[in-house]
Design an enzyme around this catalytic site. Structure first.
Site, mmCIF file in Angstrom:
data_model
loop_
_atom_site.group_PDB
_atom_site.id
_atom_site.type_symbol
_atom_site.label_atom_id
_atom_site.label_comp_id
_atom_site.label_asym_id
_atom_site.label_seq_id
_atom_site.Cartn_x
_atom_site.Cartn_y
_atom_site.Cartn_z
ATOM 1 N NE ARG A 122 -22.941 -10.542 17.848
ATOM 2 C CZ ARG A 122 -22.460 -10.581 16.816
ATOM 3 N NH1 ARG A 122 -22.639 -9.533 15.638
ATOM 4 N NH2 ARG A 122 -21.663 -11.417 16.509
ATOM 5 C CD GLN A 127 -18.202 -8.774 24.456
ATOM 6 O OE1 GLN A 127 -17.481 -8.873 25.452
ATOM 7 N NE2 GLN A 127 -18.044 -7.652 23.704
ATOM 8 C CG ASP A 130 -21.753 -13.046 19.946
ATOM 9 O OD1 ASP A 130 -22.103 -13.702 19.156
ATOM 10 O OD2 ASP A 130 -21.469 -11.818 19.953
ATOM 11 C CB SER A 133 -18.394 -13.403 18.338
ATOM 12 O OG SER A 133 -18.945 -12.314 18.433
ATOM 13 C CE1 TYR A 227 -24.559 -8.010 13.274
ATOM 14 C CE2 TYR A 227 -26.133 -7.170 14.728
ATOM 15 C CZ TYR A 227 -25.226 -8.142 14.614
ATOM 16 O OH TYR A 227 -25.296 -9.436 15.519
#
Ligand code: NAD
Length: 385
Positions: A122, A127, A130, A133, A227
Site C-alpha cells: 500500500r 496505487q 492496487d 482498492s 491497516y
C-alpha cells in the site's frame, strides 16, 4: 511475450483479467495476446472486441496455458486447471494465498513464477496497480445498492402531498476503501449516514463525505502499513457496546471491517441483531473471512426470526463484472508495464524472466519462484496447518 487469458473457472466468477482496452495497449507494445473464446462474455466483452484490437481467440484453456509466457487471471487456477500449468510460466492474478495457501504450494511444485496482486504494497507509487482498492470500490458501491433493494424503503427524505417520509438511516462499519465508497453511495441516494472505524485517521475522510463519525479510543489502532490491528477480546466487546444503540436504530448496516490475514472482527452479535427492527438489513462484506455479524452465513441471504435480513453474498465485484474487469485489467496492465520495465533494467535477469528483480512492488507481490513459496506469511500458514 505471449500473454494469455483463460476463462475464469470459479463458480460465480464473471470478471475477466484483460479487457479489449488493455489487450489493445499490450498488442501495440509488441506483445501477443491470446484470449480463450468467451472469456469476456459474462463481463459484456465478446470475442469480436478482442479480435478488433489484434488479440488471438484461443479455443480452450489448454491452448491458453500451452502458448503462454504469461497467464493472466482474476482468481487462482484450481482443479483440473492446475494440471495445465507448465514450468517457467509467469502467472498473475489475485491468488488469495492467505486464505488458500495450498494454491501457492501447487504453483511452487509446478515451477511457476507467480505474482499475487492482492499482496500489493500500500504505497503511493503502487496505487494504480492496487486491485484490492479497485475491487473494494466496486464492493462498497454494490453493497449499498443491494441494501437499498433489500430494505424496501426510500433512502432520501421524501416530501410529498401525502406527507413526509423520513430518510433511511445507514450505518457503515469500517471506513477503508469499501466503507468510504459505501458512505458516498448511500449519501448520493439521500440516506442519513453514520460510520465507525477504529483508525482515528478515517474520521476526516468520513466527515468530508458528509457522514457522522463514531469513534472508540483504542491505543495504536493503526499499523505501520495503514491497516487496523486485530483488536483484543475486551476491545471488541467495547466496540459492540458503543455500536449497540446505532445498530438498533439503523435501517441498514453495511459492514466492511477487515484485518488482513485474520478473521474479521465481530462487531454485531446476536443480541444486537435481535434489537433491530423487522425489515432492517445487514450487508456483510466481511462474510468471506467470517463476517462482522455473528449470524452471517457466507454466500447466503437469510432472514432472522425477527425479520432482519442478513446478506452474506460473496464476491460482490463479480456482480458488476464490466466495471470491475475494467478496473482490474487496468491494474494488471500497469503492473505488467512496471514488471517489463524493471526486468529489462535488471542485468541479472536480462535474458530470462528469473530471478525477480529487487523491487518493492515485484518482491511484495511475488508468491512463488524457482519451485519455492517466496511469500513468508504463506509459508507460515502452510506449516501451521
Ligand atoms: P481493510 O479492507 O483491511 O479494512 C477495512 C476497514 O476496516 C479499515 O478502515 C479498518 O480500519 C477497519 N477495521 C478493521 N478492524 C476494525 C474493527 N475492529 N473495528 C472497526 N473498524 C475496523 O482496509 P482497506 O480498505 O484496504 O484500507 C486500509 C488502509 O489502507 C486505509 O487507511 C486506506 O486509506 C489505506 N490504503 C492505502 C493505499 C495506498 O496508499 N496505496 C491503497 C489503499 C488503501
Amino acid at each position: 511475450m505471449y500473454l494469455s487469458v483463460p476463462k475464469e473457472t470459479k463458480s460465480g466468477e464473471r470478471r475477466v483479467a484483460l479487457t479489449p482496452e488493455v489487450a489493445g495497449q499490450l498488442v501495440k507494445k509488441g506483445h501477443k495476446v491470446g484470449i480463450e473464446t468467451g472469456a469476456g462474455l459474462a463481463a459484456q466483452m465478446p470475442d469480436a472486441l478482442y479480435s478488433a484490437v489484434g488479440a488471438e481467440i484461443l479455443p480452450s484453456a489448454e491452448a491458453c496455458y500451452k502458448q503462454a509466457d504469461f497467464v493472466l487471471k482474476v482468481r487462482a487456477p484450481f482443479g483440473d486447471e492446475l494440471r495445465l500449468l507448465k514450468p517457467g510460466t509467469v502467472l498473475i492474478g489475485t491468488l488469495g494465498p492467505l486464505s488458500e495457501p495450498e494454491v501457492a504450494q501447487h504453483l511452487a511444485d509446478a515451477k511457476v513464477t507467480s505474482f499475487s496482486l492482492d499482496l500489493m504494497p500500500r504505497i503511493t507509487r503502487a496505487q494504480s496497480m492496487d486491485v484490492l482498492s479497485s475491487m473494494s470500490t466496486v464492493s462498497g458501491y454494490r453493497a449499498v445498492l443491494a441494501a437499498n433493494l433489500l430494505v424496501e424503503r426510500f433512502f432520501p427524505m421524501l416530501m410529498t402531498a401525502a406527507g413526509t417520509i423520513a430518510p433511511a438511516k445507514v450505518l457503515i462499519l469500517g471506513a477503508g476503501v469499501a466503507g468510504l465508497q459505501a458512505i458516498a453511495t448511500a449519501k448520493r441516494l439521500g440516506a442519513v449516514v453514520q460510520a465507525f472505524d477504529v483508525r482515528p485517521a478515517s474520521r476526516e475522510q468520513v466527515e468530508s463525505l458528509g457522514a457522522s463519525f463514531l469513534s472508540l479510543p483504542v491505543d495504536d489502532a493503526e499499523t505501520s502499513g495503514g491497516y487496523a490491528r486485530a483488536m483484543a477480546a475486551d476491545e471488541e466487546q467495547r466496540e459492540r457496546e458503543l455500536l449497540a444503540e446505532p445498530v438498533q436504530k439503523s435501517d441498514v448496516v453495511v459492514a466492511t471491517a477487515l484485518v488482513p490475514g485474520r478473521r474479521a472482527p465481530v462487531l454485531i452479535d446476536e443480541t444486537m441483531v435481535r434489537s433491530m427492527h423487522t425489515g432492517a438489513v445487514i450487508v456483510d462484506l466481511a462474510a468471506e473471512t467470517g463476517g462482522n455479524c455473528a449470524l452471517t452465513e457466507p454466500g447466503e441471504i437469510k432472514v432472522t426470526d425477527g425479520g432482519v435480513i442478513i446478506d452474506g453474498t460473496l464476491n460482490l465485484p463479480a456482480k458488476m463484472p464490466q466495471p470491475a474487469s475494467q478496473l482490474y485489467a487496468r491494474n494488471v496492465g500497469t503492473f505488467l508495464g512496471h514488471l517489463f520495465e524493471t526486468w529489462a533494467k535488471d542485468a541479472a535477469s536480462a535474458n530470462d524472466l528469473s530471478p525477480v528483480p529487487e523491487d518493492e512492488i515485484l518482491q511484495g507481490t511475488r508468491l512463488t519462484e524457482q519451485g519455492q513459496i517466496t511469500h513468508a506469511p504463506t509459508r507460515e500458514k502452510l506449516s501451521v496447518k
